[in-house]
Each structure stands twice: as structure tokens, then as C-alpha cells.
Design a protein around this motif. Structure first.
Motif, PDB file in Angstrom:
ATOM      1  N   ALA A  16       0.834  -1.205   0.000  1.00 35.79           N
ATOM      2  CA  ALA A  16       0.000   0.000   0.000  1.00 35.79           C
ATOM      3  C   ALA A  16       0.866   1.253   0.000  1.00 35.79           C
ATOM      4  N   GLN A  17       1.955   1.245   0.764  1.00 37.08           N
ATOM      5  CA  GLN A  17       2.863   2.391   0.785  1.00 37.08           C
ATOM      6  C   GLN A  17       3.496   2.611  -0.585  1.00 37.08           C
ATOM      7  N   ARG A  21       3.057   5.932  -3.085  1.00 36.52           N
ATOM      8  CA  ARG A  21       4.142   6.674  -3.727  1.00 36.52           C
ATOM      9  C   ARG A  21       3.898   6.799  -5.224  1.00 36.52           C
ATOM     10  N   ALA A  22       3.378   5.744  -5.828  1.00 35.38           N
ATOM     11  CA  ALA A  22       3.056   5.800  -7.255  1.00 35.38           C
ATOM     12  C   ALA A  22       1.948   6.815  -7.518  1.00 35.38           C
ATOM     13  N   PRO A 215       6.901   5.665   4.606  1.00 34.80           N
ATOM     14  CA  PRO A 215       8.197   5.822   3.942  1.00 34.80           C
ATOM     15  C   PRO A 215       8.081   6.649   2.666  1.00 34.80           C
ATOM     16  N   THR A 216       9.079   7.481   2.413  1.00 33.42           N
ATOM     17  CA  THR A 216       9.107   8.256   1.179  1.00 33.42           C
ATOM     18  C   THR A 216       9.673   7.402   0.060  1.00 33.42           C
ATOM     19  N   ALA A 222      10.040  -0.887  -0.272  1.00 33.62           N
ATOM     20  CA  ALA A 222       9.322  -1.484  -1.399  1.00 33.62           C
ATOM     21  C   ALA A 222       9.446  -0.589  -2.620  1.00 33.62           C
ATOM     22  N   SER A 223       9.610  -1.195  -3.763  1.00 33.65           N
ATOM     23  CA  SER A 223       9.676  -0.407  -4.996  1.00 33.65           C
ATOM     24  C   SER A 223       8.280  -0.015  -5.430  1.00 33.65           C
ATOM     25  N   ALA A 224       8.152   1.172  -6.025  1.00 32.68           N
ATOM     26  CA  ALA A 224       6.848   1.650  -6.466  1.00 32.68           C
ATOM     27  C   ALA A 224       6.383   0.843  -7.670  1.00 32.68           C
ATOM     28  N   PRO A 225       5.080   0.497  -7.727  1.00 29.65           N
ATOM     29  CA  PRO A 225       4.563  -0.221  -8.886  1.00 29.65           C
ATOM     30  C   PRO A 225       4.569   0.683 -10.112  1.00 29.65           C
TER      31      PRO A 225
END
Length: 229
Positions: A16-17, A21-22, A215-216, A222-225
Motif C-alpha cells: 500500500a505504501q 508513492r506511485a 516511507p518516502t 518497497a519499490s513503487a509499482p
């Protein structure tokens, strides 16, 4: 256990985080958001954010049943529906585009304050039609299976425009008043959100879930989708 009307969903905070970010990248990279290319195409890839629409309903919170293109009665489709399994608590979502004049019209048309824009009224009319359909089809077996009961607790959410359209106190107050005081038989209430407000709301929810700052993009693990930008 899901019904044939919904897909099962398990909430994942880290995912979700990354989706949030995406979402932020889409907002930062696009002043205007097209309904299909920027909104629907991306929310198809963001199931965790879809589930967070349940936080607009006090009895749903993080939904564990999610469905895109959800049928409401015989004639209408919600862009998104979320529900808490084993209950009749449902949140229906309508997405509209986000262009400079999608909340309030550019032309005053002889008025001292601008009229509501066509995109806004189109989305709001969809919610009115959902309320009619809920009231009209509640006796049918398919309706009761989909909504979890004859008299479900349904919240409507309309997402339209950017917060820059709420450029003065009068516009902000009209926006807030319409969200707070719009009531229909068949719906528990209506929530209006700009896409910027939606991002801020989701950010608050994830911070609450995590018990710490979300997290920014530069520090998150986690990498952004992928996004459609």
C-alpha cells in the motif's frame, strides 16, 4: 469468503505504501488527470489503495472484498466497490477527471459565483442514480447477494478535480457543505474528494496503520509499482 460479486483482498501495508508513492508521482507529474489514462488505468494496478476506500465508511475500514466495475441494480455501474466480508457495509466509488474546471465551471453565466461544472454534476448524478437503484432493487435476490442484505449500509464517494480548483473560501465552503449535507434514501452519506485530498487521506490512514511516518520514495524499502503517467 468472497461472493461471486467481489474479489477477495488481503491488505499489505508495504504494498500500500508503494502504491501511494506511485499515486503521488501521478499527481506530481500531471496537472490534469484523464479519467481513463491516469485514474482508472492506475487504480486497476493499485488494489491496496482500492481497499482503503473502505476507510470512508465507519463500518468497513480496510476492505477485504474489492470489485472494479461493480453493477448497481440493472442499469448502473460503480467504478469501484469495496465491502467488509460477512456484512452489508459497502462503499461505492465514482471517478471523474481532474482538469482546471471540473469542479466549478469557468464561465460565471451571469452569476457572481461559478456554477458547478459538468464533470462534477455528472459524477454526482451517478451517485443519485445509485441511491435510486438501491432503493428500487433491494428486494431482488441478486441485489441482496451482492450487497449482503436487503437494506445495506452504503456510502458513496465521488473523486473529481484537483484542490487548486478550491481557490477561495466560498468554493471550499460549497464543496464541504455539499459533501456534508447531501443525503439520499439508500445511502448513508456522500463523500466528495479531490485527488489531492484523496492522496492526503490515504497517507493519513497508512501512517495510522503503520504507527509511524509513511516511507518516502527515497527511503521506503518497497519499490513503487508501475504507473500510467
Amino acid at each position: 469468503m468472497s461472493s461471486p460479486y467481489f474479489d477477495d483482498h488481503s491488505f499489505d501495508l508495504v504494498a500500500a505504501q508503494a502504491e501511494l508513492r506511485a499515486f503521488r508521482l501521478v499527481l506530481n507529474n500531471n496537472l490534469n488527470l484523464g479519467e481513463r489514462e491516469h485514474v482508472l488505468a492506475n487504480f486497476d494496478k493499485w488494489p491496496q489503495l482500492c481497499s482503503l476506500f473502505g476507510t470512508f465508511h465507519p463500518r468497513v475500514n480496510r476492505a477485504n472484498l474489492v470489485k472494479r466495475e461493480f453493477k448497481v441494480g440493472a442499469h448502473f455501474i460503480a467504478d469501484l466497490a469495496v465491502r467488509k466480508d460477512g456484512t452489508d457495509n459497502v462503499c461505492l466509488v465514482e471517478f471523474e477527471p481532474a482538469k482546471p474546471n471540473d469542479i466549478f465551471a469557468a464561465r460565471l453565466q451571469g452569476r457572481k459565483i461559478p456554477p458547478w461544472a459538468s464533470a462534477m454534476e455528472k459524477g454526482f448524478s451517478q451517485i443519485v442514480d445509485w441511491a435510486w437503484a438501491i432503493d428500487s432493487y433491494r428486494e431482488t435476490p441478486d441485489f441482496q447477494d451482492a450487497f449482503g442484505g436487503k437494506r445495506p449500509n452504503v456510502m458513496g464517494v465521488l473523486v473529481v478535480g484537483r484542490s487548486t480548483s478550491l481557490s477561495d473560501n466560498t468554493r471550499k465552503d460549497r464543496w464541504a457543505w455539499r459533501s456534508q449535507f447531501s443525503k439520499f434514501d439508500g445511502l448513508q452519506g456522500v463523500v466528495l474528494q479531490t485527488y489531492d485530498e484523496l492522496f492526503e487521506w490515504f497517507d493519513i490512514q497508512l501512517k495510522d496503520f503503520a504507527g509511524q511516518t509513511t516511507p518516502t520514495a527515497s527511503t521506503g524499502q518497497a519499490s513503487a509499482p508501475q504507473v500510467q503517467s
